[in-house]
Design a protein around this motif. Sequence first.
Motif, PDB file in Angstrom:
ATOM      1  N   HIS A  31       3.616   0.032   2.531  1.00 41.46           N
ATOM      2  CA  HIS A  31       3.166  -0.800   3.642  1.00 41.46           C
ATOM      3  C   HIS A  31       3.075  -2.250   3.175  1.00 41.46           C
ATOM      4  O   HIS A  31       2.448  -2.536   2.149  1.00 41.46           O
ATOM      5  CB  HIS A  31       1.785  -0.355   4.127  1.00 41.46           C
ATOM      6  N   TYR A  67      -5.888   7.180  11.898  1.00 44.58           N
ATOM      7  CA  TYR A  67      -5.387   5.811  11.755  1.00 44.58           C
ATOM      8  C   TYR A  67      -5.106   5.202  13.120  1.00 44.58           C
ATOM      9  O   TYR A  67      -4.917   5.915  14.110  1.00 44.58           O
ATOM     10  CB  TYR A  67      -4.092   5.790  10.930  1.00 44.58           C
ATOM     11  N   ARG A  77      -6.688   4.135  17.653  1.00 48.54           N
ATOM     12  CA  ARG A  77      -7.082   5.199  16.723  1.00 48.54           C
ATOM     13  C   ARG A  77      -6.605   6.545  17.259  1.00 48.54           C
ATOM     14  O   ARG A  77      -6.862   6.906  18.397  1.00 48.54           O
ATOM     15  CB  ARG A  77      -8.586   5.219  16.531  1.00 48.54           C
ATOM     16  N   ARG A 129       0.874  -1.172   0.000  1.00 46.56           N
ATOM     17  CA  ARG A 129       0.000   0.000   0.000  1.00 46.56           C
ATOM     18  C   ARG A 129       0.906   1.215   0.000  1.00 46.56           C
ATOM     19  O   ARG A 129       1.565   1.503   0.997  1.00 46.56           O
ATOM     20  CB  ARG A 129      -0.928   0.030   1.201  1.00 46.56           C
ATOM     21  N   HIS A 179       2.898  -3.140  11.932  1.00 44.95           N
ATOM     22  CA  HIS A 179       2.988  -1.989  11.033  1.00 44.95           C
ATOM     23  C   HIS A 179       4.358  -2.114  10.386  1.00 44.95           C
ATOM     24  O   HIS A 179       5.383  -1.826  11.014  1.00 44.95           O
ATOM     25  CB  HIS A 179       2.856  -0.680  11.797  1.00 44.95           C
ATOM     26  N   ARG A 193      -2.295   6.318  -0.170  1.00 40.77           N
ATOM     27  CA  ARG A 193      -3.326   5.553  -0.873  1.00 40.77           C
ATOM     28  C   ARG A 193      -3.949   4.539   0.063  1.00 40.77           C
ATOM     29  O   ARG A 193      -3.317   4.083   1.006  1.00 40.77           O
ATOM     30  CB  ARG A 193      -2.722   4.827  -2.085  1.00 40.77           C
ATOM     31  N   ASP A 194      -5.186   4.170  -0.233  1.00 45.61           N
ATOM     32  CA  ASP A 194      -5.876   3.162   0.564  1.00 45.61           C
ATOM     33  C   ASP A 194      -5.949   1.814  -0.141  1.00 45.61           C
ATOM     34  O   ASP A 194      -6.399   0.840   0.442  1.00 45.61           O
ATOM     35  CB  ASP A 194      -7.294   3.635   0.908  1.00 45.61           C
ATOM     36  N   ASP A 195      -5.506   1.758  -1.405  1.00 40.37           N
ATOM     37  CA  ASP A 195      -5.594   0.529  -2.179  1.00 40.37           C
ATOM     38  C   ASP A 195      -4.236  -0.160  -2.281  1.00 40.37           C
ATOM     39  O   ASP A 195      -3.202   0.451  -2.088  1.00 40.37           O
ATOM     40  CB  ASP A 195      -6.145   0.807  -3.577  1.00 40.37           C
TER      41      ASP A 195
END
Length: 141
Positions: free
Chosen positions: A100, A133, A127, A55, A84, A59-61
Amino acid sequence: MHRTHWPATHTRHVALRLTPGADLRGALDDAFRRSGASAGFIVAQVGSLTHARLRPAGRDDAVEFPGPLEIVSLSGTLSPDGPHLHLAVSDAGCAVYGGHLLTGCPVRTTAELILGVTDAARFSRERDVETGYAELVIRPA
């Protein structure tokens, strides 16, 4: 700021060699959970992947990078709430890609890893209202 200190003597090391087909992220998470520790981190790594799912920043994809790929860098933290991890890989033309580390990164020939684990600190992911996040929270054990 979250921080804590512990003496080096309170860190154990876990050495792993992953064989072809093992999922890099899944195997790291599993090794950390089996250690029974409350905090962990990547100490050293080398290896290769069939392909990588990352990732990228902002970006989230997921983006998939075809292999074969060499692992040139892997860093991050491990907690009971999940890892992480950031991965950089290079292809046959020496182009480097990073982001990621996601599940779906199978080992090609080998992955040799050293993890540092401790019970002298507790890592969790909670969170963060500022970032939105689940961020690292560090507490003394």
